[in-house]
Every structure is written in C-alpha cells, then in structure tokens.
Motif scaffolding. Structure first.
Motif, PDB file in Angstrom:
ATOM      1  N   VAL A  15       0.823  -1.208   0.000  1.00  0.00           N
ATOM      2  CA  VAL A  15       0.000   0.000   0.000  1.00  0.00           C
ATOM      3  C   VAL A  15       0.858   1.259   0.000  1.00  0.00           C
ATOM      4  O   VAL A  15       0.626   2.191  -0.779  1.00  0.00           O
ATOM      5  CB  VAL A  15      -0.946   0.008   1.223  1.00  0.00           C
ATOM      6  N   GLY A  16       1.856   1.303   0.877  1.00  0.00           N
ATOM      7  CA  GLY A  16       2.705   2.489   0.959  1.00  0.00           C
ATOM      8  C   GLY A  16       3.404   2.789  -0.348  1.00  0.00           C
ATOM      9  O   GLY A  16       3.491   3.955  -0.773  1.00  0.00           O
ATOM     10  N   SER A  17       3.894   1.743  -1.010  1.00  0.00           N
ATOM     11  CA  SER A  17       4.592   1.934  -2.281  1.00  0.00           C
ATOM     12  C   SER A  17       3.644   2.428  -3.363  1.00  0.00           C
ATOM     13  O   SER A  17       4.007   3.275  -4.174  1.00  0.00           O
ATOM     14  CB  SER A  17       5.247   0.620  -2.721  1.00  0.00           C
ATOM     15  N   ILE A  18       2.416   1.907  -3.380  1.00  0.00           N
ATOM     16  CA  ILE A  18       1.437   2.323  -4.387  1.00  0.00           C
ATOM     17  C   ILE A  18       1.050   3.784  -4.187  1.00  0.00           C
ATOM     18  O   ILE A  18       1.016   4.562  -5.152  1.00  0.00           O
ATOM     19  CB  ILE A  18       0.183   1.419  -4.327  1.00  0.00           C
ATOM     20  N   VAL A  19       0.789   4.168  -2.941  1.00  0.00           N
ATOM     21  CA  VAL A  19       0.423   5.560  -2.660  1.00  0.00           C
ATOM     22  C   VAL A  19       1.588   6.488  -2.998  1.00  0.00           C
ATOM     23  O   VAL A  19       1.417   7.530  -3.647  1.00  0.00           O
ATOM     24  CB  VAL A  19       0.004   5.737  -1.190  1.00  0.00           C
ATOM     25  N   SER A 232      -3.630   5.995  -9.042  1.00  0.00           N
ATOM     26  CA  SER A 232      -3.561   4.979  -7.988  1.00  0.00           C
ATOM     27  C   SER A 232      -4.331   3.719  -8.375  1.00  0.00           C
ATOM     28  O   SER A 232      -3.878   2.595  -8.112  1.00  0.00           O
ATOM     29  CB  SER A 232      -4.106   5.548  -6.668  1.00  0.00           C
ATOM     30  N   ILE A 233      -5.483   3.884  -9.015  1.00  0.00           N
ATOM     31  CA  ILE A 233      -6.267   2.728  -9.470  1.00  0.00           C
ATOM     32  C   ILE A 233      -5.481   1.921 -10.500  1.00  0.00           C
ATOM     33  O   ILE A 233      -5.475   0.682 -10.478  1.00  0.00           O
ATOM     34  CB  ILE A 233      -7.612   3.195 -10.069  1.00  0.00           C
ATOM     35  N   ALA A 234      -4.792   2.612 -11.401  1.00  0.00           N
ATOM     36  CA  ALA A 234      -3.983   1.930 -12.413  1.00  0.00           C
ATOM     37  C   ALA A 234      -2.876   1.116 -11.764  1.00  0.00           C
ATOM     38  O   ALA A 234      -2.593  -0.025 -12.178  1.00  0.00           O
ATOM     39  CB  ALA A 234      -3.385   2.959 -13.377  1.00  0.00           C
ATOM     40  N   LEU A 235      -2.240   1.659 -10.735  1.00  0.00           N
ATOM     41  CA  LEU A 235      -1.151   0.962 -10.065  1.00  0.00           C
ATOM     42  C   LEU A 235      -1.649  -0.218  -9.242  1.00  0.00           C
ATOM     43  O   LEU A 235      -0.984  -1.266  -9.176  1.00  0.00           O
ATOM     44  CB  LEU A 235      -0.375   1.938  -9.177  1.00  0.00           C
ATOM     45  N   ILE A 236      -2.813  -0.069  -8.619  1.00  0.00           N
ATOM     46  CA  ILE A 236      -3.403  -1.189  -7.881  1.00  0.00           C
ATOM     47  C   ILE A 236      -3.698  -2.339  -8.835  1.00  0.00           C
ATOM     48  O   ILE A 236      -3.396  -3.509  -8.545  1.00  0.00           O
ATOM     49  CB  ILE A 236      -4.686  -0.745  -7.153  1.00  0.00           C
TER      50      ILE A 236
END
Length: 257
Positions: A15-19, A232-236
């Motif tokens: 989560v931290g990396s994605i944000v 963020s949605i794309a990275l998730i």
C-alpha cells in the motif's frame, strides 16, 4: 516493471509503495496529468453549467426540482458527469503505465481507447457506487470496502476489453486483497478530499469574478484530484495482475502499442 524490491514480498499489495508512486507519477507528469484530466472535467462542468446553470453545477445554489423537466435535466447532467469522469479515468490509466515504464507520454494516443471504454466504465461505476452506498446505509460493511471490490473496473475495461464484465473481473482480481486496497483508497481519498476542499476555497475566492471563472478554477483543481485517483487505481490493478497472474506492467501496457 513492478518488483519485490519495489513492493516488498510478492504476496503483499504494498500500500505504501502504491500511494507513494501515485504521487511520484502525478508530480513527475504534473502538467500532462492536469491537461489530460482537465479536458473532460472542464467539458463536464461546461455542459452542466449550460444545462442547469453554473451556480448549480458548482454547488453554490440548490437545483430546482419543481418540475419534471428540471428533474430530467438534472439527471442528464449527472449522467454526463459520470461519463466524463469515466473518460478521465480511462485516459489516466494509460498515462500511468507509460510513466511507470519511463516511456514518452503520447496524450493524443490515449483518447481512442478511452472513448471506447467510457460508456461501460460509466455504467459499471454507477452500479458499484450504488452498491457501495447501499452497503453504507445498511451499515453491513463499509461502503469503501465495496468500492474496493470493484475498484479496478476501469483498467479492466480499458486494458483487457472486459466491457460490461468489468465488475466480475474486478471482483476476481481484488479477492484476497480488499482490505489493503481499502487502506490505499482511504489514504488516496483523504488526499483527494483535501484537494476538493481546496477547490471549494479556490472557487469561493473567484466568486467576485463570476460563476464561469469559478468553474474554470474548480475544474483545474478537480482535475488534480481525479489525476491522483486514476493513477492509484492503475497501479493497484497492475500490482494485482503481477501478484495473481505474473503479468508485468510492460506486458499490460503493450496492448496500446
């Protein structure tokens, strides 16, 4: 390409990396993100202003529901705003992957896939939002958790061509990772909420200039909020594909080549 170095253990979402990477991509491509998100966001505001009035579109005045015609116009306005927001998300998904891979951004290239995906994304987003709202009202499970279940509908439709099967595809991809996604979306949502709050203040400062000037200012800051959320949605989505299917970001992005 996402890696275990970047996100930690392969089985964790990170989560931290994605944000953190969402903000990194946003600031690295700040002007491009604003321009890409601003076009549909401003068109949405412009059309809404022409249909129901600029002050109503900005939330400065309450809509008039005294006649069936006014109600119909308001519903049409909401539908158009949802479609334009879906278009914005579809555009930003593509930008996020090009940026993550260090490839040159080709903004004009993003519009054709985004236009094809806009209507399915808009319809599915509406359905998922209704489900999340009902869950919140019933106090059964948090609405944001339901949103997490369907959070990757947009990239599934844009990249895989999932069409109206996007809800099922998103539910399958997010299974087992919905609470971490909930956490990521909560953090992003707080940041986006702050941006929207600032948008309201900025719009208020422009009140003396006129409603249309307020609309331009609001659209710029709202584009920033939409940019952060879309990235963020794309990275998730990319991370879920890597964990569950071993698909790398360059393989995901190759569908646009």
């Amino acid at each position: 390409m996402a890696s275990t170095t970047e996100y930690g253990d392969r089985e964790f979402l990170g989560v931290g990396s994605i944000v953190g990477e969402s903000f990194s991509i946003l600031f690295k491509n700040f002007i491009s993100v604003i321009l890409l998100a601003l076009v549909p966001m401003f068109l949405s505001s412009l059309i809404a202003g022409m249909l129901v009035g600029a002050d109503v579109a900005l939330g400065v005045e309450e809509p008039d529901f005294s006649t069936s015609s006014n109600v119909t116009t308001w519903v049409m306005t909401i539908v158009l705003q949802i479609v334009f927001y879906a278009l914005t998300t579809a555009l930003l998904v593509q930008l996020a992957y090009d940026s993550k891979l260090g490839r040159p951004l080709q903004l004009a290239r993003y519009f054709s896939p985004a236009l094809r995906a806009a209507v399915p994304i808009a319809i599915l987003t509406t359905i998922s939002s209704i489900l999340a709202g009902l869950a919140s009202i019933a106090l059964i499970i948090p609405g944001l958790w339901v949103y997490a279940v369907f959070s990757v509908v947009a990239p599934a439709v844009v990249i895989e061509g999932a069409g109206f099967g996007g809800l099922g595809r998103s539910a399958a991809l997010t299974k087992g990772y919905r609470w971490p996604i909930f956490g990521a979306l909560l953090l992003i949502g707080i940041c986006a909420g702050i941006v929207n709050f600032l948008a309201g203040i900025g719009a208020g400062l422009l009140a003396g200039v006129g409603s249309w000037a307020m609309m331009v200012g609001f659209s710029v800051i709202a584009a920033l909020s939409a940019g952060l959320t879309g990235i963020s949605i794309a990275l998730i989505y990319a991370r879920l594909r890597e964990i569950k299917e071993g698909v790398t970001v360059d393989q995901i992005a190759s569908v646009f080549d």
